[in-house]
Each structure stands twice: as C-alpha cells, then as structure tokens.
Design a protein around this motif. Structure first.
Motif, PDB file in Angstrom:
ATOM      1  N   PHE A   1      15.883  42.697  55.106  1.00 30.84           N
ATOM      2  CA  PHE A   1      15.958  43.452  53.845  1.00 30.84           C
ATOM      3  C   PHE A   1      16.604  44.823  54.035  1.00 30.84           C
ATOM      4  CE2 PHE A   1      11.931  40.993  54.020  1.00 30.84           C
ATOM      5  CZ  PHE A   1      12.335  39.934  53.231  1.00 30.84           C
ATOM      6  N   GLY A   2      17.387  44.993  55.099  1.00 29.03           N
ATOM      7  CA  GLY A   2      18.024  46.282  55.392  1.00 29.03           C
ATOM      8  C   GLY A   2      17.393  46.978  56.577  1.00 29.03           C
TER       9      GLY A   2
ATOM     10  N   LEU B   1      33.962  58.957  47.118  1.00 26.60           N
ATOM     11  CA  LEU B   1      32.555  58.664  46.820  1.00 26.60           C
ATOM     12  C   LEU B   1      31.744  58.621  48.115  1.00 26.60           C
ATOM     13  CD1 LEU B   1      33.211  55.716  44.339  1.00 26.60           C
ATOM     14  CD2 LEU B   1      32.541  58.048  43.736  1.00 26.60           C
ATOM     15  N   PRO B   2      30.421  58.819  47.998  1.00 26.80           N
ATOM     16  CA  PRO B   2      29.584  58.656  49.190  1.00 26.80           C
ATOM     17  C   PRO B   2      29.691  57.224  49.695  1.00 26.80           C
ATOM     18  CG  PRO B   2      28.313  59.576  47.346  1.00 26.80           C
ATOM     19  CD  PRO B   2      29.630  59.140  46.797  1.00 26.80           C
TER      20      PRO B   2
ATOM     21  N   GLY C   1      23.683  44.041  52.277  1.00 23.68           N
ATOM     22  CA  GLY C   1      24.588  44.437  51.206  1.00 23.68           C
ATOM     23  C   GLY C   1      24.991  43.271  50.315  1.00 23.68           C
TER      24      GLY C   1
ATOM     25  N   GLY D   1      38.709  51.457  41.574  1.00 22.94           N
ATOM     26  CA  GLY D   1      37.338  50.982  41.457  1.00 22.94           C
ATOM     27  C   GLY D   1      36.783  50.287  42.685  1.00 22.94           C
ATOM     28  N   ASN D   2      37.665  49.941  43.627  1.00 17.26           N
ATOM     29  CA  ASN D   2      37.179  49.231  44.811  1.00 17.26           C
ATOM     30  C   ASN D   2      37.260  50.110  46.054  1.00 17.26           C
ATOM     31  OD1 ASN D   2      36.544  46.624  43.653  1.00 17.26           O
ATOM     32  ND2 ASN D   2      38.757  46.473  43.296  1.00 17.26           N
ATOM     33  N   ILE D   3      36.162  50.129  46.806  1.00 15.69           N
ATOM     34  CA  ILE D   3      36.143  50.873  48.056  1.00 15.69           C
ATOM     35  C   ILE D   3      37.185  50.243  48.978  1.00 15.69           C
ATOM     36  CG2 ILE D   3      34.740  51.507  50.065  1.00 15.69           C
ATOM     37  CD1 ILE D   3      33.699  52.723  47.455  1.00 15.69           C
TER      38      ILE D   3
ATOM     39  N   ILE E   1      28.377  53.847  50.969  1.00 18.04           N
ATOM     40  CA  ILE E   1      27.075  53.210  50.777  1.00 18.04           C
ATOM     41  C   ILE E   1      26.921  52.049  51.725  1.00 18.04           C
ATOM     42  CG2 ILE E   1      26.771  53.896  48.379  1.00 18.04           C
ATOM     43  CD1 ILE E   1      27.570  50.894  47.742  1.00 18.04           C
ATOM     44  N   GLY E   2      25.683  51.784  52.061  1.00 18.18           N
ATOM     45  CA  GLY E   2      25.375  50.591  52.824  1.00 18.18           C
ATOM     46  C   GLY E   2      24.660  49.620  51.912  1.00 18.18           C
ATOM     47  N   GLY E   3      23.953  48.719  52.515  1.00 20.91           N
ATOM     48  CA  GLY E   3      23.208  47.775  51.705  1.00 20.91           C
ATOM     49  C   GLY E   3      22.042  47.269  52.509  1.00 20.91           C
ATOM     50  N   GLY E   4      21.147  46.596  51.824  1.00 20.32           N
ATOM     51  CA  GLY E   4      19.966  46.072  52.515  1.00 20.32           C
ATOM     52  C   GLY E   4      20.180  44.702  52.844  1.00 20.32           C
TER      53      GLY E   4
ATOM     54  N   GLU F   1      28.050  49.190  59.136  1.00 18.04           N
ATOM     55  CA  GLU F   1      27.690  49.525  57.781  1.00 18.04           C
ATOM     56  C   GLU F   1      27.221  50.965  57.714  1.00 18.04           C
ATOM     57  OE1 GLU F   1      24.740  47.642  54.549  1.00 18.04           O
ATOM     58  OE2 GLU F   1      24.089  48.680  56.313  1.00 18.04           O
TER      59      GLU F   1
ATOM     60  N   ARG G   1      17.107  46.653  50.481  1.00 12.72           N
ATOM     61  CA  ARG G   1      17.527  45.935  49.286  1.00 12.72           C
ATOM     62  C   ARG G   1      18.008  46.881  48.167  1.00 12.72           C
ATOM     63  NH1 ARG G   1      14.222  40.419  48.848  1.00 12.72           N
ATOM     64  NH2 ARG G   1      15.920  39.218  48.014  1.00 12.72           N
TER      65      ARG G   1
ATOM     66  N   PRO H   1      19.568  49.792  48.422  1.00 13.82           N
ATOM     67  CA  PRO H   1      18.962  51.063  48.808  1.00 13.82           C
ATOM     68  C   PRO H   1      19.297  52.209  47.864  1.00 13.82           C
ATOM     69  CG  PRO H   1      20.602  50.317  50.421  1.00 13.82           C
ATOM     70  CD  PRO H   1      20.330  49.188  49.516  1.00 13.82           C
TER      71      PRO H   1
ATOM     72  N   PRO I   1      34.693  55.689  38.896  1.00 10.46           N
ATOM     73  CA  PRO I   1      35.417  54.428  38.745  1.00 10.46           C
ATOM     74  C   PRO I   1      35.125  53.686  37.426  1.00 10.46           C
ATOM     75  CG  PRO I   1      34.512  54.605  40.945  1.00 10.46           C
ATOM     76  CD  PRO I   1      33.939  55.738  40.145  1.00 10.46           C
TER      77      PRO I   1
ATOM     78  N   SER J   1      38.891  49.489  52.497  1.00 15.57           N
ATOM     79  CA  SER J   1      38.612  49.516  53.934  1.00 15.57           C
ATOM     80  C   SER J   1      39.827  50.029  54.699  1.00 15.57           C
ATOM     81  CB  SER J   1      38.223  48.125  54.425  1.00 15.57           C
ATOM     82  OG  SER J   1      39.319  47.254  54.274  1.00 15.57           O
TER      83      SER J   1
ATOM     84  N   LYS K   1      36.606  61.137  56.082  1.00 11.65           N
ATOM     85  CA  LYS K   1      35.436  61.631  56.814  1.00 11.65           C
ATOM     86  C   LYS K   1      34.292  60.618  56.824  1.00 11.65           C
ATOM     87  CE  LYS K   1      35.161  66.601  56.913  1.00 11.65           C
ATOM     88  NZ  LYS K   1      34.445  67.771  56.381  1.00 11.65           N
ATOM     89  N   PRO K   2      33.549  60.582  57.927  1.00 14.50           N
ATOM     90  CA  PRO K   2      32.368  59.712  57.949  1.00 14.50           C
ATOM     91  C   PRO K   2      31.428  60.078  56.800  1.00 14.50           C
ATOM     92  CG  PRO K   2      32.757  60.697  60.118  1.00 14.50           C
ATOM     93  CD  PRO K   2      33.696  61.358  59.167  1.00 14.50           C
ATOM     94  N   GLY K   3      30.803  59.086  56.219  1.00 17.26           N
ATOM     95  CA  GLY K   3      29.890  59.348  55.107  1.00 17.26           C
ATOM     96  C   GLY K   3      30.582  59.356  53.759  1.00 17.26           C
TER      97      GLY K   3
ATOM     98  N   THR L   1      27.597  55.211  58.345  1.00 15.20           N
ATOM     99  CA  THR L   1      27.909  56.012  59.521  1.00 15.20           C
ATOM    100  C   THR L   1      26.622  56.364  60.245  1.00 15.20           C
ATOM    101  OG1 THR L   1      27.836  57.925  58.101  1.00 15.20           O
ATOM    102  CG2 THR L   1      29.999  57.014  58.591  1.00 15.20           C
TER     103      THR L   1
ATOM    104  N   GLU M   1      20.326  41.739  46.468  1.00 21.97           N
ATOM    105  CA  GLU M   1      19.724  43.058  46.393  1.00 21.97           C
ATOM    106  C   GLU M   1      19.232  43.470  45.015  1.00 21.97           C
ATOM    107  OE1 GLU M   1      23.215  44.624  48.624  1.00 21.97           O
ATOM    108  OE2 GLU M   1      21.652  45.822  49.557  1.00 21.97           O
TER     109      GLU M   1
END
Lengths: 161, 87, 766
Positions: free
Chosen positions: C273-274, B81-82, C533, B61-63, B84-87, C98, C382, C384, C427, B65, B52-54, C100, C720
């Motif tokens: 920075f995201g 797990l939820p 990320g 231990g590794n997401i 996650i994105g990143g900045g 990145e 960064r 997040p 994990p 793809s 599911k999305p999200g 949804t 980050e």
C-alpha cells in the motif's frame, strides 16, 4: 539455555517428532524447525490470525502456543488441507471468488474457515463474520472472503449429498 | 507559442506574470529563455542539467519523464509541479 | 446488490474484448491457497543467521555513545552493526525510482547516526545463532542518550520556539531557502484567478479546520530482508518489496556500491500500500552478512512495523469555499500542514494538487507545508496525501449543500471537473470520469432506496487520484505448444500477474491460461518501477502489450516465409496470422511452425507511458450511530469508480473494496496514540484497531468505464483512489444521523460521543 525437548505430534495426519527449545512457540517450530512456512507470522501476539492452524480440530493462533504444549496433539496446517490431487472446496472457493490479493492472510483464513464449516456447515453471513473476526486481511475488505466461505459451504454440501 | 505557467513562488522574479509565452521547441529551451528574460528563474527549476529533484514538469497535462528533453508543440502548456509518488 | 456482474459487462466497453473483462483464476492462485507461495520471511538458506535490531526507546535524543562490547561477547553472537559500519552518506538527493530520496536522511533512518528522531528509530543490529540470542544481545548494547524534548504535531512543530529536529533544515519555497532553521521543510503554493473577487461573489462561504491522525498502511506481512554478501562482492537480497528495482538502487547507494552489485530476488509480498517502497533492512542485513560470511535474515516485529515504518501523515487542514446563489463554486482556499515524520517528504504536494481536483474552481489558492515531527518518517499510503484533503473539502461541500439546500450529488455533478477543466495547480484535464461516477451513484439502487430509522444517516463523497506511469519491462517467450512464458519485474501484490498476462493474451488472441507469468529478479529483466501508484496494470500491462505486438510482427514474418509471400500480404488478426488466398495459422499453429524453422520467437516490451489517466471514485454510505456510545455501524456501502477499462473485474472490485475498507478504518478507528514523551501506546493490532470482518457489511461496487485515451486498452490505475472518499462520506453520513459535524479523524466512539454530548448540552436537553 535450557535443553531442547522432543515433541511428538501428528501433523497433517503424519506422526512427527521434532526438537525445540522450551521457549519456542509452535509457530516458530512449524516454520523454523519443520520448514512448514505456509503458516504465516503477522504479529506474534495473537491479534492477526495469520498463523491460525487447527489443534485437535480447534483453530488456534500458533504464535500463542508453545511448541512443547503440542505434545500428543493433532495439528493441521495449510499444507495439509488439499487432498493429494486437486484442492479442498474452500481453497477452490477462494480462487473462484478472488478472495485473496496479496495472499499472506489466506492460509490463516482457510484454516479458520475450515474449522467454522466443520462445526457449522450452514453458517449465516453474520456467523461467518463473527467466526472470522480474529483473522485480519488488509487487502480485500473481506467482501470476497465472506462470499468464498459461503460458496465453500454450498459446495461442501453438494459433495456430501 | 508554448506557454509557461509560472508557479506563484517564482512570480516575484517575473514581475508577477502568471503566464509567459516562449519561442521554445523543448523544455530546456523554454527554461533557458525564461532565465534569459527573468534572471534567477532557471536555477529555481533546474540543477545539474536536470529538473530539480522533488519537482516535475508537466507538458499539456502529463508529467514528462523526458524532463528537459521533452519537445513542445506550438500550443503546449508547461507547468512545474511537485513530484508525486504513489502507494 | 450493486456489484456489476459478468452479464452486465456485456454492455460495457469490455464487450469489445475476448480476454479483457473476464475473470480467470489468477496464475499464482494455487500457490497462495496451499501455503506454497514463498514470502520474504519464508526464505531459508544454508547457514542463514537470524538478526535482531536495537531501536530507540526515546522520541528525540542525541546519541552520546554506543557500546556493543557486551553484546559481542555473548556466546552465539556472530556480528554487530551500527551506523559506523555504513559508508558516510553525502547530503545528496537522488532520484530513486518513485520520487526523490535524500541519501543522508535515508541512511540515518536505516541506522541512526548521532541523533534519534523517533521512538523505534533503528540504532544497531545483531546476527546470532538463533533469534533469541540475537534479541538477548540487543539488550546488552549500551547507548548513552541526551534526551531532547519531542515535538509531535504539525501545528506544534511550526511554532517558532518548537524544538528543532534538524539544525540544518530551512524552509524551501521552490528553491528559495529561508534564512533560519525550521521544522517546516517545504512550502508549496498554487493560485488561480482572483480569490478575493471570487469570495465576494459568493452567497455562502464556509471555512473550517480539520485534523487527521497518523495512520499506518497496516499490511499483515512485516518487513523483511535476507541478504548474502558473496565473497565475489556481489550482494543478493531476498525480500518482500514493492520496488524490485528501486530497492537495489537504494541499497547500492547506501552501501556506496555500483547498482549492478546488488541483486534483489523479489519474494511474494504480503501487502504494501506504499509502505514497502522505502528501504529499511537490506543494507543492515547485507553488512551483517559481509561480517559473518553467511546469509543473514532480518524480520521486523509488528511493533517495529508500527513504530518505525509507514505511516501516513497526520495533518491539519483549513478549507474555505464560496458558492453563489446558483450553486456554483466561486472560490476556494486550502491550507494544508502535513507531518513528514522524522525526515522531510510528506505527500503534501500531492495533497495540495488533489484538494480541489474534483471541482471546477474558477478562483483558488492552496498553500501546503511539509513539516518534520518526532514520528517515524512517513511513506506513501494509497493515494498519498489525497485522503486527508478529501476529508476536509468534501465535508465543507456537504455543509455548503446543506446551507443552500442543494442536493449534494447534483452539486457535485454541476461543479464537477470534466474534460477541459483547469485545475488550480494549472494543468487541464483530459477525458475523465468524475461526472460518470457521480451519476452512477445517483442512479444506483442503494441511493434510490430511502433510508429510514432513528439515528441513521446517508453520506456521499468523491475523491481523485492522479495515478502514475513510469517505466516497465516485459518479455515473452513463445513455446512450441502455443503457450507464452511471460516474465516481468512488477511484484504482484494483488493479482497483477493475471492482469498483465490478460493484456498479452488479448493482444495475441489466446487464452489467459495460455500465458504463464513469472516475476523475476533484477538480473533477469529490464528496469521496472515500483508496484505502486496504481501503475502496474497500466504500465507493465502496456509493456506486455508491446511484447505481444513484437511477437505478432515476428509471426507475420515467419508466416510470410512459410507462405513465400511478402510480409505486407500477411496480417495478424483474430488470434492468428492470415495471408493471401485465405491462408491462416492460428497462434498455436504458427507457434509450432515457427519452432520448426528459424530462430526462437521472443517478444520484448519496454514502456514509459506518460498518460496514466486520473481516477475518480464516489462513495455512498449508510450508517447508524449509537447515541449512548458514539459507535458507528455501517449499514450499507456502495463505491463507484472510473477504472478506464476493467481488465480483471474481480480484482478491480477487490481493489475498490479493499481501499474503501482501509478508508473506513482511517475514518472510524485507526490512529497512533502518542504519550507526551512521543511513545506510541498502541503498537499492536489489538490496540491499533483495523477493521475486521465483524465491523463491515458487504462493499458493493459499481465499475464505471471511461477508457483512458492514453492506453491501448483504456486502462486507468485502480488501486489508490478508493481510499480517498470514505472518511468524508462517513462524516457526512454521521452528520445526517446525529446533527454533529466531525472535523477530526478518526471519528472513534469517544470522539463522536464527546461531540454528541457537547451538542446535547448546547441544546439544553442535558
């Protein structure tokens, strides 16, 4: 709409005439009329310093100057800093010290640093920090920028000796 | 056998079991087996033939793809797990 | 000064490498110090029209009607666009790079439909002959609003009688949907062990509540997009974006077009920075271009940037932690409520996974809530979600150490996560460097130098961020002079042309300067995920490594042909091919030979690495507090971080320093001030106070290198995690200086002074 005005200035050592509306800022004129896009817009209200240029040798936020106010002035922008061959010591110092990340604030910092070193060739760290406080950088935390200006001061000294 | 760690929100469906061993060679098989044994779990984790999305699946231990296509080892651990994105 | 200098790196893992670990001048450097680099707003196209946007003056209102007729009638106006010009977005959740994206939400955020959900919400746009006409025309657009009460904080929005932002939003608890509408979009829970028993075994239990303000990424370059909708139906967008390939995906989805019809030309990007992943302007500029037949440029003002982009969530967090007489954590609980802004999607999931990630917690429980409020839709910033959580948990850890008279560094080493530790979310960690960063701080000169003086204090805190992998592509063409032209899809925000080129150079055994990297448009390179990320040096670096290996293989074949031997008799090593009887070509020689015979040599690399290797950072700070004003002065700052392998140490230090300073701003000054109508009252850089040169000392860095087993050169993402520890480190230092525990960010002078005065009053010396 008010008629356009002719403004006569010296930009980076060359006499330049341009047309602008009375309400256009000098930043707009540089970027949109003269295509000198090295001067950056970050906030347009004088708080970030990305648009810093030298006007008669003094650093100004070009977003706070009306283009018509530059009549008769000598302007220096980032495009005029490097000599025909090579770079200015400040530019070299920024590169060698990795004093930029995204680079959007870099032209403004270099212009401000140039004004600083011309008025105070041997600034202390605190003097550099005080002088550059009107220029915001969000990437570097300033550490490497301060070191670059310190290095530039040293290499300018070596050039003059 | 690979072990699926059941998210707390789904434990109502698994009789409060936190870890369930599955005889599965892929994430797809693992979820199919869970759905078989604990009806209702599958649709909470998958939709339209994908995770599911999200949500994301972590294998050892590794997401991953690869999602449902991810192969499992006999001692693999699966976590949902939820994403996650990143900045 | 503690910054690791080049000589010291000889003893690091980088001693193994020739290029990696050195500090070449970045390839795009000269363009960026001479003003030649072209950023999005520098795009100039023949016939280009500027455009301006109408934004909501209200935080929460129904739109009854929009009348654009007066704007359209203004001389010089070329086109007006409203949400009526956007295709009807279905309520579909799409995986766009990145994370949804709910397309209906994204579309409504780009141009509001029947409701505005925050002050600054875009409603309409006008393209005109010049920007001043466009701005005048915007003022002529008449919108009739029905005002609704705004709700501005997570805790207020969670109340049962709170005004609802979305009538159809129901709490999703891992697929179980609540019966009634709510501002709580999502609930997340993690559990491990027996929490009750864990707390029962504790000697000391500390439970505290924390609040953090909404803050902005603060990149100096405003968002921009210049679009040309060509008569052949192809759209080109010149823009500053972190997501060269995700921006066209999002734009195509919003315009209901195949992705192949949208090309993005990534211009230089002035910070992100995201905050420059989500699409705001491109679909609007594209429709204006379609209507006018000319390129259209939209550039946000600084106030637009504050009011309508970014920010990162404000939050309310409760932490409870128990520690036994031996100083071991026995149990921990966290409750996190993050403001998503106008549409669901705060990083509370990541916050919930990070909150106890630095520790080995045998029994734990974490609840996270994603909550919509009448503020701009939040975006990544960064690591997040991690900074909010670390502020809370690291402050509680400090208080526990004080109560049990434990050294906060030793406590963290004794309870720290290490290889094999199972996180509360499940994990088990691979090899990580949490302990090493703590030890580096424990042993550094800063920590060994006693801090003296009145109202001075020292604080320490640690932080974790996952980093991500995702997809990247690189392609490398060998030139006959032995240089390599490298093209890549990762926009370069902070020196990644150099860090990617260096990995290619290392693999081929050539100089970094002999690689010429270029960032290209989306028609010219394979799919590459966002510059975010902490993934670019890791994943695009990996793609470059694969491209170099591909070149190695082709050079081996070519040499075997020249030497008339079997390919198995040829090897690639030490920067060249070696064959039987001591035969050898350097890379330059084989490049020249290869050009003479056979097909051109082009290496390709595409990667989707799965093991980004988590990153830990530990920061140490000395402060002095002015007890009459509450102003905090930072006297000294040291940040240690496990970076796996530092490819270009100068830019690694730069990431650590920049992240630390953003964290310092978050800790001490930055916040969105809202009035009770939901209007941000400080939407300029003058009033949204980011750190300046004058607010800071040098930021010393200690690069710790625990190579990531999941990368050919051991790279871990770097960018980050350095934002995570500063607020807590500063709160702990402020406590040492003043005896006041701060539970709210920012710890600005008025807030800190208030607490100092409260403490004085309760001590009876007022």
């Amino acid at each position: 709409m008010a008629k356009k005005r002719v403004v006569t200035t010296t930009i980076n050592g060359e006499q330049t005439e341009f047309l602008c509306q009375p309400r256009q800022t000098l930043l707009e004129a540089l970027r949109d009329v003269l295509n000198l896009t090295g001067t950056k817009e970050g906030c347009s209200n004088g708080n970030c310093g990305a648009c810093t240029i030298l006007m008669d040798g003094r650093p100004v936020d070009s977003c706070l100057v009306l283009a018509v106010e530059s009549e008769g002035a000598e302007l220096e922008t980032i495009e005029g800093v490097a000599p025909a061959e090579g770079l200015d010591p400040i530019q070299t110092a920024f590169l060698e010290n990795a004093a930029l990340q995204c680079g959007i604030c870099t032209p403004g910092f270099i212009m401000a640093a140039k004004a600083l070193l011309e008025s105070n060739p041997h600034p202390t760290e605190q003097e550099i920090r005080f002088y550059l406080a009107g220029n915001l950088c969000r990437c570097t935390g300033y550490d490497k920028i301060i070191r670059a200006v310190q290095d530039a001061a040293k290499s300018r000294e070596e050039v003059t000796v | 056998m690979p072990t699926v760690f059941i998210p707390p929100s789904l434990r109502k469906l698994t009789g409060n079991q936190e870890r369930i061993e599955v005889a599965a060679l892929s994430v797809r098989d693992a979820i199919a087996e869970l759905e078989d044994r604990y009806p209702g779990v599958g649709p909470r984790l998958c939709a339209d033939g994908a995770i599911k999305p999200g949500l994301s699946v972590a294998v050892d231990g590794n997401i991953s793809s690869l999602g449902l296509l991810q192969k499992l080892k006999p001692d693999s651990e699966l976590h949902f797990l939820p994403a996650i994105g990143g900045g | 000064m503690a910054t690791v200098e080049k000589e010291q790196q000889a003893v690091s893992t980088n001693g193994h490498y020739k290029v990696i670990g050195t500090r070449p001048i970045r390839h795009d450097g000269v363009d960026k110090v001479t003003g030649r680099a072209r950023y999005g707003a520098d795009t100039r196209l023949t016939g280009m029209l500027p455009a301006a946007m109408l934004r909501s003056p209200h935080a929460h209102a129904n739109i009854k009607s929009i009348d654009t007729s007066k704007a359209e009638a203004l001389p010089g106006v070329r086109a007006v666009v409203t949400s009526a010009d956007l295709p009807d977005a279905t309520d579909r959740v799409a995986n766009l790079g990145e994370g949804t994206v709910n397309l209906k939400h994204l579309s409504d955020n780009v141009l509001a439909g029947d409701k505005v959900l925050y002050r600054g919400h875009a409603i309409a746009a006008v393209a005109a002959d010049n920007i001043h006409i466009a701005q005048e025309a915007v003022k002529l657009i008449q919108v009739e609003y029905e005002l609704l009460p705004p709700v501005l904080t997570a805790l207020e929005a969670m109340k049962p009688d709170a005004p609802l932002l979305h009538d159809d939003l129901r709490t999703d608890d891992l697929g179980e949907i609540a019966d009634t509408p709510s501002n709580v979009a999502t609930h997340i829970r993690f559990e491990k062990g027996d929490v009750e028993a864990g707390f029962a075994a504790a000697e000391v239990v500390v439970e505290r509540e924390f609040h953090t303000a909404t803050v902005h990424q603060g990149y100096i370059e405003p968002h921009n997009a210049t679009a040309l909708w060509n008569a052949d139906g192809h759209i080109t967008i010149w823009m500053s974006t972190q997501g060269t390939c995700t921006a066209p995906q999002q734009t195509a989805e919003l315009l209901d077009l195949p992705v192949s019809r949208v090309k993005v030309v990534p211009m230089e990007i002035g910070g992100g920075f995201g905050g420059k992943i989500s699409v705001y302007l491109p679909p609007v500029a594209a429709i204006l271009s379609k209507k006018t037949g000319r390129p259209v440029q939209l550039v946000m003002s600084r106030t637009d940037v504050f009011e309508a982009t970014g920010p990162t969530p404000g939050s309310a967090i409760r932490i409870k932690m128990g520690v036994d007489g031996q100083g071991r954590i026995t149990a921990a609980e966290a409750w996190l409520a993050y403001e998503a802004g106008a549409y669901p999607g705060s990083p509370v999931g990541a916050g919930a996974m990070c909150v106890f990630a630095c520790y080995d917690v045998p029994n734990g429980k974490v609840d996270g809530y994603d909550i919509v409020v009448n503020k701009p839709r939040t975006n990544a910033y960064r690591a997040p979600g991690a900074t909010n959580a670390a502020f809370a948990v690291e402050t509680v850890v400090d208080e526990i150490c004080e109560k049990l008279k434990l050294d906060p560094i030793e406590f963290r080493i004794n309870n720290g996560a290490k290889k094999g530790t199972r996180r509360i979310d499940g994990p088990v960690y691979p090899r990580i460097g949490m302990e090493e960063t703590m030890a580096a701080i424990r042993d550094c000169e800063h920590n060994r130098t006693p801090l003296e003086g009145k109202h001075r204090g020292r604080g320490v805190a640690t932080g974790f961020w996952f980093n991500i992998g995702l997809k990247s592509t690189a392609q490398a063409t060998v030139n006959p002079d032995g240089t390599v032209a490298l093209i890549e899809g990762s926009t370069d925000i902070g020196g990644t042309r150099a860090s990617i080129a260096m990995q290619l150079a290392e693999t081929l055994g050539i100089a970094a300067e002999d690689v010429v990297p270029t960032v290209v448009d989306t028609d010219s390179i394979g799919y590459t995920d966002v510059t975010g990320g902490s993934r670019v040096t890791f994943a695009t670096g990996w793609a470059a490594y694969l491209a170099a290996k591909d070149i190695q293989g082709q050079m081996i074949e070519r040499a075997a042909k020249i030497w008339d031997c079997d390919v198995t008799a040829v090897d690639y090593k030490d920067g060249g091919v070696v064959g039987p009887d001591g035969k050898r070509f350097s890379f330059k020689e084989i490049a020249a030979e290869a050009h003479k015979i056979g097909e051109p040599v082009i290496g390709r690399g595409s990667a989707d690495p799965q093991e980004p290797g988590g990153a830990f950072g530990t920061h140490l700070v000395d402060v002095e507090v002015d007890m009459d004003t509450g102003k905090v002065t930072i006297l000294r700052y040291t940040a240690a971080q496990d970076v796996g392998t530092a490819i270009h140490p100068a830019y690694v230090e730069g990431q650590i320093q920049g992240g630390a300073v953003q964290g310092i701003g978050w800790a001490l000054n930055e916040e969105y001030f809202y009035d009770d109508q939901g209007t941000m009252r400080n939407s300029t850089y003058l009033d949204y106070r980011m750190p300046t040169t004058y607010d800071l000392p040098m930021i010393d860095t200690i690069i710790v290198e625990v190579p990531n087993p999941g990368h050919p050169y051991g790279v871990r993402g770097v960018g980050e995690v350095p934002i995570v520890p500063p607020p807590a480190a500063l709160a702990n230092a402020i406590y040492q200086a003043t005896g006041v525990r701060m539970h709210e960010l920012p710890m600005s002078p008025p807030r800190l002074l208030h607490e100092i005065l409260k403490q004085r009053a309760s001590n009876g010396d007022q």
